[in-house]
Design a protein around this motif. Structure first.
Motif, PDB file in Angstrom:
ATOM      1  N   UNK A  83       0.696  -1.158   0.074  1.00 40.42           N
ATOM      2  CA  UNK A  83       0.072   0.145   0.045  1.00 40.42           C
ATOM      3  C   UNK A  83       0.727   1.176  -0.068  1.00 40.42           C
ATOM      4  N   UNK A  84       2.243   1.201   0.058  1.00 38.16           N
ATOM      5  CA  UNK A  84       3.036   2.248   0.247  1.00 38.16           C
ATOM      6  C   UNK A  84       3.393   2.822  -1.123  1.00 38.16           C
ATOM      7  N   UNK A  85       3.230   2.114  -2.343  1.00 36.93           N
ATOM      8  CA  UNK A  85       3.278   2.661  -3.531  1.00 36.93           C
ATOM      9  C   UNK A  85       4.703   3.364  -3.831  1.00 36.93           C
ATOM     10  N   UNK A  86       5.763   2.678  -3.435  1.00 36.41           N
ATOM     11  CA  UNK A  86       7.112   3.323  -3.672  1.00 36.41           C
ATOM     12  C   UNK A  86       7.252   3.704  -5.310  1.00 36.41           C
ATOM     13  N   UNK A  87       7.609   5.031  -5.340  1.00 39.51           N
ATOM     14  CA  UNK A  87       7.831   5.297  -6.643  1.00 39.51           C
ATOM     15  C   UNK A  87       9.188   4.678  -7.368  1.00 39.51           C
ATOM     16  N   UNK A  88       9.110   4.184  -8.491  1.00 41.37           N
ATOM     17  CA  UNK A  88      10.103   3.246  -9.195  1.00 41.37           C
ATOM     18  C   UNK A  88      10.308   3.487 -10.498  1.00 41.37           C
TER      19      UNK A  88
ATOM     20  N   UNK B 202      14.121   0.096  -9.884  1.00 45.30           N
ATOM     21  CA  UNK B 202      14.818   0.821  -8.776  1.00 45.30           C
ATOM     22  C   UNK B 202      14.022   1.754  -8.493  1.00 45.30           C
ATOM     23  N   UNK B 203      14.512   2.210  -7.151  1.00 51.81           N
ATOM     24  CA  UNK B 203      13.563   3.408  -6.548  1.00 51.81           C
ATOM     25  C   UNK B 203      14.030   4.642  -7.351  1.00 51.81           C
ATOM     26  N   UNK B 204      12.831   5.447  -7.246  1.00 52.00           N
ATOM     27  CA  UNK B 204      12.835   6.611  -7.788  1.00 52.00           C
ATOM     28  C   UNK B 204      12.352   7.807  -6.855  1.00 52.00           C
ATOM     29  N   UNK B 205      13.146   8.757  -6.648  1.00 52.73           N
ATOM     30  CA  UNK B 205      13.018   9.731  -5.431  1.00 52.73           C
ATOM     31  C   UNK B 205      11.701  10.285  -5.341  1.00 52.73           C
ATOM     32  N   UNK B 206      11.105  10.371  -4.314  1.00 51.17           N
ATOM     33  CA  UNK B 206       9.899  10.876  -3.771  1.00 51.17           C
ATOM     34  C   UNK B 206      10.005  11.071  -2.402  1.00 51.17           C
TER      35      UNK B 206
ATOM     36  N   UNK C 125      11.397   8.431  -0.230  1.00 53.26           N
ATOM     37  CA  UNK C 125      12.539   9.110  -0.516  1.00 53.26           C
ATOM     38  C   UNK C 125      13.281   8.384  -1.556  1.00 53.26           C
ATOM     39  N   UNK C 126      14.750   7.829  -1.398  1.00 54.08           N
ATOM     40  CA  UNK C 126      15.230   7.176  -2.352  1.00 54.08           C
ATOM     41  C   UNK C 126      15.330   5.771  -2.301  1.00 54.08           C
TER      42      UNK C 126
END
Ligand SMILES: Cc1cc2nc3c(=O)[nH]c(=O)nc-3n(C[C@H](O)[C@H](O)[C@H](O)COP(=O)(O)O)c2cc1C
Ligand code: SF4
Ligand code: SF4
Ligand code: SF4
Ligand code: FES
Lengths: 178, 455, 562
Positions: free
Chosen positions: C262-267, C280-284, C289-290
């Motif tokens: 449910x966090x929906x990390x930006x990738x 890979x993580x995309x900064x938000x 964050x990263x």
């Protein structure tokens, strides 16, 4: 100074022998109490205590100290491998450190070292670090400046400090080992 | 030998019958200054230290009064710590050893006074572990002082509490650098801290204001309390006050430790009069005047220096190596430094390639490895020098050595970078032809006429 | 979330004058020189500095020339002809990462001295480096490689033996270490210790022999360990999963979301020729964050699972046979028409996008179906990013009124048994059998339609199976557990005949109710934004790459709790 990676496990012959006595526990508690702000400060004192008691610091020592101070093992191993005084394998019963830094070198430390090496019948295995005799009686290594340059060359035999150790005195030091 | 020593810190050292126990110390007036200091109050002591113009004896020569003034015990809310730097690891230096082994209570009294002056309640004595007896001597002395009421709770009923503990290092030179020392005391690898922001006076031990002073510096505090800052400042020369412990080693007839008023004698007097000249009837070739990190001076050199002429005008004067006064400012003006007071003398049979290779081996071994230029550069220097000494030098090596050293100095986290580069820069600058000769005579013959110093 | 945020100004309006390469400008007080230079579009190269970690200043790559205002005898700055303070330059270079700007500071990022400093650091870093770029995974993303082109000299003057260190060290389940490539910047150690509070990594030995290691016998495999492979500036730490897969410069990069909780990390999805190679993580700063968790990062291999549904399936004579989309839609429509709306139940899915859910919502409204809910999917919450909600869009289903958090669902078993529910439409690959409904109950249904990505117990029983698209294969939006509306973007096409669910639902709707067709997913968004008050006035451009908060975090938390 190049200790192979994970020397902590590879170089050690079995766990450090000897029991952890109540006296040892008490001594370590006293050392820890000197650092009321952060017991992590007690790593060096405990490493000294361990080495003096058990001869060297292998995984058992690292893990015991880490536990005692609520640290991760790596935080202890980082120190064991950083400070040249600590060793991860047993040295000889008589461990010699010969100062090799400039004033002692000018005073003939090279000759002293060579004499000791010959007397102890030690061969360099090409690695830096201490040479240990096969019977475990002697070990020998160079050390950096021992802060007694006026009486060069100087030698530490275990905890005993000797000044102006020329080849003749070197031989006395070896024969005097009992 | 016209110059006699002025023994202030070394007053009792080696004097017949003097022992290191507290009874002997007190018989010679020991801990009287503690009583006086407690009466003067912290500000009183600080004032006198300021007036004395005492400069730190650990190497950098930073004014102690100024260092202390960065911390105002009245304003600081965090605890303030004091650490005595007894790591004595600068090659060529062995003065602190004498104090610790032979007159430990002098140090402890100086330390208690300094702690009291700065509102310190917990102090550590960081001693190199190679002083295998030294740390035990200090522990005994501390216990004695405590038993006598000079340490611990309510010192001499003044209401002032202080604990001092001995902390042993473990054979790393970099623990002499004050922020490396602090990290080491915190139980970490002795990685010096970046400054800013981690100035010990602000973010020192446990991120609290911390004073780090050398053994000799702290001993001097006792004498300043005794004679007053103004009187102390009269010893030595302006801006170079007090006495200086000098340690002479290498190729002299009488190596050893001596005490003189700062600048009262010249380098020549030290080598020829005090130490009996060069051994084996040889001649002076080079001298490192302030510990192995200091830049080397070459026999026969002259230095341009500012001096007052008979009319009181400042003029440039040529000063010969032998005539260099042994003080902070003169040695700095000669392009080197008074550093830790370790004078290493080399005679004319010494091969400068060997000497420098030996020094660089020390630094390559002792670099903490934290920052790039020092970690990589210093080992590189050592490898090049070892190769030249081994008879495999290349024509471009001297230039390369200088380039590498130039790219270390001034670009590292701590002053070790300079300490490791200065010898290289100065030996190459002053003995270039010797390096070139060695490279030209490459091969097996290279070593036969010199004593090897690279081991 | 981060102990440090050096790239975030305390107050963007509290500005001080600084001079960067001769130009005076205003920058927020307290920022360090690396960040200030960055804002001034003057890049200061660096290795050890990371905006989210403590500053150690060990690499010395960010050395710059620093000046302070020249002071006159009156202790006031001396002004030059331009009315600006004259600058007294310090002879010693300073590190940009540990120097915070002060009023009147002069900064030179490209002077001869600065260039020589960088050049020197590059040479030093390379002398003991194995220079095995041709076989290094980091090639293309390696700062050593990148900076050496820009700040290096080329030819090496180093003729000595290199320091030997361990290669190919297994640090844990997911990470491999090459110590000869490591430049000892300590980023990985600081991440583990400061962000993860997991001290496993450290340096052993000293000087040039310093070596990164995990404590022998301990592995470095905390739930976020792969982030160290991202922040390692060189190819010393590499992900086993991605090793030797693909040269990074061949990868197409698509900005999207992780859909594994449910966090929906930006990738960023790295793909090539229809295959996802890595996330890979995309900064938000508002979300992840990263960073991202290892589970989410690696949870894409199912895209190529052998259980993947590639074609619509139709049940006949007790078995499923592949069919055309036309047949599958027709069969569904026929079945649904045979029953009354109140006999239909729909399992919407919190794995679907808002757009997909909106088409569904329209369809259900037009049919008059009220029985709709979602399957809760509890996840493993940690104290960092992982959310306790295993679904990526639970807030979205709630927002569109398609979920009762699974409360309605509870009675459907008995209602199927009693014949009240005759048709069931299960979306988004939800597996009702796995959630506890007996297969025998589902077998009672007249019609079971299931859409999904992978075969599961429920799809196996379905009369019609509609193959859908996975997160990397679709475009749409979701609302995370903190009430943030975010966009995902298709990186690759769905395999075979599988389709994004919104098109499946659109076709069903056209056939069933003749509802207006949507030509594109943007069309769906527009209609939805017009209808749903929380979304009104929003368009994709406004949502942007970083999403937009549509409920306060507290509100979202409240809804969840309530
Ligand atoms: C590499 C390095 C080694 C040092 N070693 C010592 C040392 O062994 N003993 C010492 O007192 N100071 C040493 N110093 C100086 C200390 O950093 C510090 O300046 C000093 O202890 C301060 O004391 P002072 O002000 O009384 O001189 C060293 C400095 C550097 C850079
Ligand atoms: S200059 Fe050398 S000793 Fe000092 S921090 Fe850097 S690597 Fe360590
Ligand atoms: S492995 Fe990478 S991140 Fe870790 S210290 Fe080495 S270079 Fe830095
Ligand atoms: S925390 Fe959740 S959204 Fe973020 S990467 Fe992990 S599974 Fe994906
Ligand atoms: S970024 Fe490494 S020293 Fe500044």
């Amino acid at each position: 100074m190049s200790i192979p990676l994970h020397a902590g496990t590879e170089n050690c012959v079995g766990p450090e022998k000897g029991e952890i006595t109540p006296a040892f526990e008490k001594q370590s508690d006293e050392l820890v109490s000197r650092y009321p702000v952060s017991k992590r400060s007690a790593v060096l004192p405990l490493l000294h205590l361990w080495q003096e008691t058990f001869g060297y610091i292998g995984p058992r020592g690292v893990e015991w100290i880490a536990k005692k101070l609520s640290l991760q093992e790596i935080q202890v191993l980082e120190l064991v491998t950083f400070y040249p005084w600590f060793r991860q394998k047993p040295y000889g019963k008589f461990h010699f450190r010969v100062c090799r830094t400039l004033p002692c070198a000018l005073g003939g430390a090279g000759k002293t070292f060579a004499a000791l090496q010959k007397l102890m019948n030690l061969k360099s295995d090409g690695h830096e670090g201490a040479m240990v005799s096969e019977d475990g009686r002697f070990s020998l290594e160079y050390s950096e400046c021992l802060a007694s340059c006026g009486t060069a060359p100087v030698v530490l035999r275990n905890d005993e400090f000797y000044e102006k150790v020329d080849e003749k005195r070197a031989s006395d030091l070896v024969t005097g080992c009992r | 030998m016209a110059i006699s020593q002025y023994r202030l810190v070394f007053k009792h050292i080696d004097s017949p019958g003097y022992t290191r126990d507290i009874a002997c110390y007190q018989k010679h007036g020991g801990y009287e200054m503690l009583k006086k200091g407690l009466a003067m109050g912290p500000a009183g002591i600080r004032d006198e230290v300021k007036k004395s113009q005492l400069r730190g004896r650990g190497g950098a020569g930073f004014p102690t009064g100024t260092k202390w003034s960065f911390i105002d015990p009245a304003k600081v809310t965090k605890p303030i710590y004091l650490i005595c730097n007894a790591d004595e690891s600068e090659p060529g230096t062995f003065k602190d050893r004498q104090i610790i082994y032979k007159d430990p209570h002098q140090l402890i009294e100086g330390m208690i006074l300094s702690c009291f002056a700065n509102g310190v309640k917990l102090a550590y004595l960081y001693i190199r572990c190679e002083f295998t007896e030294g740390w035990k001597i200090l522990e005994t002395a501390l216990a004695e002082a405590k038993a006598a009421g000079f340490l611990g709770k309510n010192i001499l009923k003044s209401g002032y509490d202080l604990e001092i503990y001995v902390h042993r290092g473990a054979g790393a030179y970099i623990c002499g650098e004050e922020t490396g020392l602090i990290e080491s005391l915190e139980g970490k690898r002795a990685y010096p801290r970046i400054k800013p922001p981690y100035f010990p006076a602000v973010l020192g031990l446990y991120m609290c204001p911390t004073i780090v002073n050398n053994v000799e510096t702290l001993c001097n505090v006792k004498h300043i309390v005794e004679m007053g800052g103004d009187a102390y400042a009269k010893i030595g020369r302006p801006n170079n006050t007090g006495t200086r412990l000098l340690c002479v080693s290498g190729d002299v007839v009488r190596p050893g430790y001596y005490e003189f008023p700062c600048g009262a004698l010249t380098l020549g007097q030290l080598i020829y009069d005090v130490c009996g000249g060069i051994r084996n009837g040889r001649k002076l070739k080079a001298v490192i005047p302030g510990g192995s990190s200091a830049k080397v001076l070459r026999a026969g050199e002259t230095y341009k220096m500012k001096a007052k002429d008979i009319h009181g005008n400042m003029v440039d004067r040529d000063v010969k190596l032998e005539d260099l006064p042994m003080d902070f400012d003169s040695l700095a003006a000669a392009g080197s430094m008074a550093g830790s007071g370790g004078v290493i003398v080399m005679d004319d049979t010494r091969d400068m390639v060997e000497c420098l290779a030996n020094i660089s081996t020390f630094y390559a071994h002792e670099s903490c490895g934290q920052c790039t230029p020092c970690r990589e550069g210093v080992l590189w220097l050592k490898k090049i020098l070892a190769r030249i000494a081994d008879g495999h030098g290349k024509d471009e090596d001297p230039t390369l050595l200088k380039d590498v050293a130039d790219r270390i100095a001034g670009r590292t986290i701590c002053a070790f970078g300079e300490a490791a580069s200065w010898p290289v820069q100065s030996f190459l600058g002053k003995f270039k032809e010797e390096f070139q000769l060695r490279i030209r005579r490459n091969g097996t013959a290279a070593k036969t006429d010199t004593v090897s110093l690279t081991h | 979330m981060n102990p440090w945020n050096h790239d975030v100004a305390k107050d963007e309006k509290d500005l001080v004058d600084v001079q960067v390469d001769g130009v005076w400008m205003q920058m927020p007080r307290g920022l360090n020189v690396v960040e200030v230079a960055h804002r001034a579009q003057k890049f200061i190269p660096h290795y050890c500095y990371h905006p989210k970690l403590s500053v150690v200043g060990n690499c010395r790559m960010c050395l710059f020339e620093m000046g302070t205002p020249k002071m006159g005898p009156d202790r006031k700055p001396v002004l030059g002809a331009d009315g600006k303070p004259e600058i007294a330059w310090m002879p010693r270079p300073q590190i940009g990462c540990a120097t915070n700007i002060t009023p009147g500071m002069g900064i030179r990022t490209d002077s001869a001295l600065v260039k020589d400093c960088r050049n020197g650091v590059m040479e030093f870093l390379l002398i003991n480096h194995p220079l095995d770029c041709p076989i290094c995974d980091q090639a293309g993303e390696c700062k050593l490689q990148e900076y050496s082109v820009e700040y290096g000299t080329g030819a090496s003057r180093f003729v000595e033996n290199k320091v030997k260190k361990p290669k190919n060290v297994d640090l844990g389940e997911r990470i491999v270490l090459d110590d000869e490539r490591c430049i000892l910047c300590s980023r990985c150690i600081r991440f583990s210790s400061e962000v993860m509070k997991d001290d496993v990594l450290g340096f052993v030995n000293r000087g040039s022999h310093s070596t990164l290691t995990a404590y022998p016998g301990k592995s470095f495999d905390n739930a976020y360990s792969l982030n160290t492979a991202d922040i390692c500036p060189v190819g010393a730490l590499t992900s086993k999963d991605f090793r030797f897969q693909m040269r990074v410069w061949f990868l197409k990069e698509t900005k999207s979301l992780c859909a594994s909780c449910g966090t929906g990390c930006n990738v960023t999805i790295g793909s090539r020729e229809g295959k996802v190679h890595r996330l890979t993580p995309r900064e938000n700063e508002a979300v992840n964050s990263q960073w991202m968790c290892d589970f989410g990062r690696l949870n894409f291999h199912y895209l190529e699972s052998k259980d993947r549904l590639h074609r619509p399936l139709l049940r006949a004579a007790g078995e499923q046979f592949p069919g055309t989309w036309a047949d599958a839609i027709q069969r569904s429509v026929d079945g649904l028409k045979k029953v009354k709306p109140e006999e239909i139940a729909v399992v919407a899915s919190s794995r679907l996008t808002l757009e997909e859910l909106f088409v569904l919502k329209r369809l259900l409204a037009e049919l008059g179906v009220n029985r709709v809910d979602t399957v809760p999917n509890p996840g493993q919450a940690d104290n960092f990013l992982r959310s306790g909600d295993g679904n990526p869009n639970s807030r979205g289903t709630e927002l569109l009124g398609l979920s009762s958090g699974g409360r309605k669902l509870g009675s459907w078993g008995t209602e199927i048994e009693s014949g009240k529910i005759k048709a069931l439409f299960v979306l988004g690959g939800e597996d009702l059998i796995a959630s506890g409904l007996p297969a025998s109950t589902l077998a009672k249904l007249d019609l079971l339609i299931a859409s999904g990505i992978l075969t599961n117990e429920t799809t196996r029983l379905a009369h019609v199976v509609l193959p859908g698209a996975a997160f990397a294969e679709k475009t749409g939006s979701m609302v995370n557990v903190h009430g943030r509306l975010q966009r995902m973007t298709r990186a690759i096409a769905a395999p075979g005949e599988a389709r994004e669910e919104w098109t499946i639902l659109r076709d069903l709707r056209m056939a069933l109710t003749g509802g207006n067709s949507f030509h594109s997913v943007e069309d769906v968004w527009k209609s939805m934004a017009a209808e749903v008050s929380q979304l009104s006035g929003l368009n994709w451009a406004r949502i942007g790459d970083l999403g937009i908060q549509i409920e306060s975090v507290a509100q979202a938390a409240g809804v969840k709790a309530g």
